[in-house]
Design an enzyme around this catalytic site. Structure first.
Site, short mmCIF file in Angstrom:
data_model
loop_
_atom_site.label_atom_id
_atom_site.label_comp_id
_atom_site.label_asym_id
_atom_site.label_seq_id
_atom_site.Cartn_x
_atom_site.Cartn_y
_atom_site.Cartn_z
N PRO A 24 0.84 -1.21 0.00
CA PRO A 24 0.00 0.00 0.00
C PRO A 24 0.87 1.26 0.00
O PRO A 24 1.84 1.34 0.76
CB PRO A 24 -0.79 -0.11 1.31
CG PRO A 24 -0.68 -1.55 1.71
CD PRO A 24 0.64 -2.02 1.21
N ALA A 60 -3.82 2.56 2.08
CA ALA A 60 -4.58 2.66 3.33
C ALA A 60 -5.95 3.26 3.04
O ALA A 60 -6.06 4.39 2.56
CB ALA A 60 -3.82 3.52 4.33
N GLN A 102 -5.75 -2.57 1.98
CA GLN A 102 -5.36 -2.33 3.37
C GLN A 102 -6.45 -1.49 4.06
O GLN A 102 -6.73 -0.37 3.63
CB GLN A 102 -4.02 -1.59 3.43
CG GLN A 102 -3.50 -1.41 4.84
CD GLN A 102 -2.22 -0.58 4.87
OE1 GLN A 102 -2.26 0.63 4.61
NE2 GLN A 102 -1.10 -1.22 5.16
N TYR A 186 -0.45 4.80 13.21
CA TYR A 186 -1.88 4.96 13.07
C TYR A 186 -2.61 4.23 14.21
O TYR A 186 -1.98 3.65 15.09
CB TYR A 186 -2.33 4.51 11.67
CG TYR A 186 -1.66 5.34 10.59
CD1 TYR A 186 -1.77 6.73 10.60
CD2 TYR A 186 -0.88 4.76 9.59
CE1 TYR A 186 -1.14 7.51 9.64
CE2 TYR A 186 -0.25 5.54 8.62
CZ TYR A 186 -0.37 6.91 8.65
OH TYR A 186 0.25 7.68 7.71
N GLY A 327 7.81 -1.19 -3.52
CA GLY A 327 6.93 -0.03 -3.64
C GLY A 327 7.47 1.04 -4.56
O GLY A 327 7.06 1.15 -5.71
#
Length: 366
Positions: A24, A60, A102, A186, A327
């Site tokens: 993600p 996310a 995600q 988070y 990524g």
């Protein structure tokens, strides 16, 4: 040459064609501020699948409006968002990739300006600019962001229910695997960390208390999805600061996650302590993944500056991880998976037939 990178992997009922997964990465591209995917997301994620990724995990995605990092984040708290994701899933499948998403709640790091395109990237939004009240385990701010409101038990129950409801929508949209975001400072990570969780009730105190919310979320999501669907969790294995969540605690939590039906852990780090001295460099997080894989027997994916096919192959061949997540290298080169297959002398099945003419010289050399 070994070709661990190109070998399939099976988790529950899902077989993914290779070990090259796209993690993600926030895009801040929900232009309508409604959490709905657009043509941008079709192009963005489809390019990785066409470029050879085995699995592509969407960014996310907020399980509640107040769980978004920014107003431009994707969401999955209603049916319109689910329907907008169906074409993305279908496109990933058409190129042979597994589709993941995600599920996330940003907690005290929510309600911020996106990282680009605004005057104050990463700063808390004001109410006039569309900001909202943030929540966390305790009323402790992250760095210069606005302090959150500590969640009460009713608020915690709402978060658990929201993760489960979003999971159902993800299944309905056709996703093959789900990941719960419990990293990078988070909400779920905030509860795990003694730096941000100063609660004195059953959701605080010792590690078991601090892990309670994460395990409740995992149980709720696991119960909401098919038995054969893999469930993943992303964690920050260390916060890189003394007194914070560390590798020893992560080892215990990963053991518990396995007992609660999690099939793989993605091993990242940091994000909850501003100013942490993180030794960023090629493969800097792979020792964390290797530690957890060895001590818990949980399948793990490694992530973080794994930029070349030979480096990624080495991580798998030496048993440091079961999957490599690539990524930023995919952002730079959306054909990274194809290039990896050619570099490691794999077959050309990963290359879409209309594109094979562009790789004839490399295939002949192989």
């Amino acid at each position: 040459m070994t070709q661990h990178l190109l070998a399939p992997i099976t988790l529950r009922d899902l077989t993914v064609r290779n070990r090259i997964w796209v993690p993600p990465m926030c895009q801040y591209a929900a232009a309508g501020l409604d959490g709905i995917a657009t043509d941008y997301h079709l192009m963005h994620y489809g390019s990785f699948a066409r470029g050879g990724a085995g699995a592509v995990i969407l960014e996310a995605t907020g399980v509640l409006p107040e769980g978004r990092i920014s107003p431009q984040d994707l969401g999955l708290w209603d049916g319109a968002q689910r329907e907008a994701l169906r074409p993305v899933v279908d496109l990933l499948h058409s190129f042979g990739a597994a589709a993941g998403i995600q599920l996330a709640h940003a907690g005290r790091k929510a309600s911020t300006e996106p990282e680009w395109g605004t005057a104050h990237p990463g700063a808390s939004l004001t109410a006039a600019d569309g900001g909202w009240e943030t929540v966390g385990p305790s009323a402790i701010a992250y760095d210069a962001l606005t302090a959150p409101t500590a969640l009460d038990e009713a608020g915690i129950d709402e978060v658990v229910a929201a993760f489960a409801a979003s999971a159902v929508r993800a299944v309905d949209a056709g996703f093959d695997l789900l990941e719960v975001h419990a990293a990078h400072g988070y909400l779920l990570h905030e509860f795990l960390s003694p730096l941000s969780n100063h609660r004195t009730d059953s959701y605080g105190g010792d590690l078991a208390g601090r892990a309670r919310l994460l395990l409740r979320v995992v149980d709720a999501v696991r119960a909401a999805i098919p038995e054969g669907m893999p469930l993943l969790v992303r964690i920050s294995a260390t916060e890189w600061v003394e007194g914070g969540f560390d590798l020893a605690q992560a080892t215990e939590v990963v053991t518990w996650l396995g007992e609660h039906g999690v099939d793989m852990v993605d091993v990242s780090s940091g994000g909850n302590a501003a100013g942490a001295r993180i030794p960023v460099g090629p493969g800097y997080q792979t020792p964390l993944a290797a530690h957890l894989r060895e001590r818990t027997e949980m399948p793990v994916s490694a992530v973080g500056m794994l930029d070349t096919p030979f480096q990624a192959e080495h991580v798998l061949a030496t048993g440091q991880a079961d999957v490599v997540r690539v990524g930023r290298a995919f952002l730079r080169a959306p054909n990274w998976g194809i290039d990896a297959a050619l570099s490691l002398r794999g077959d050309n099945e990963i290359i879409p037939p209309p594109y094979r003419r562009a790789f004839r010289q490399q295939l002949r050399r192989g």
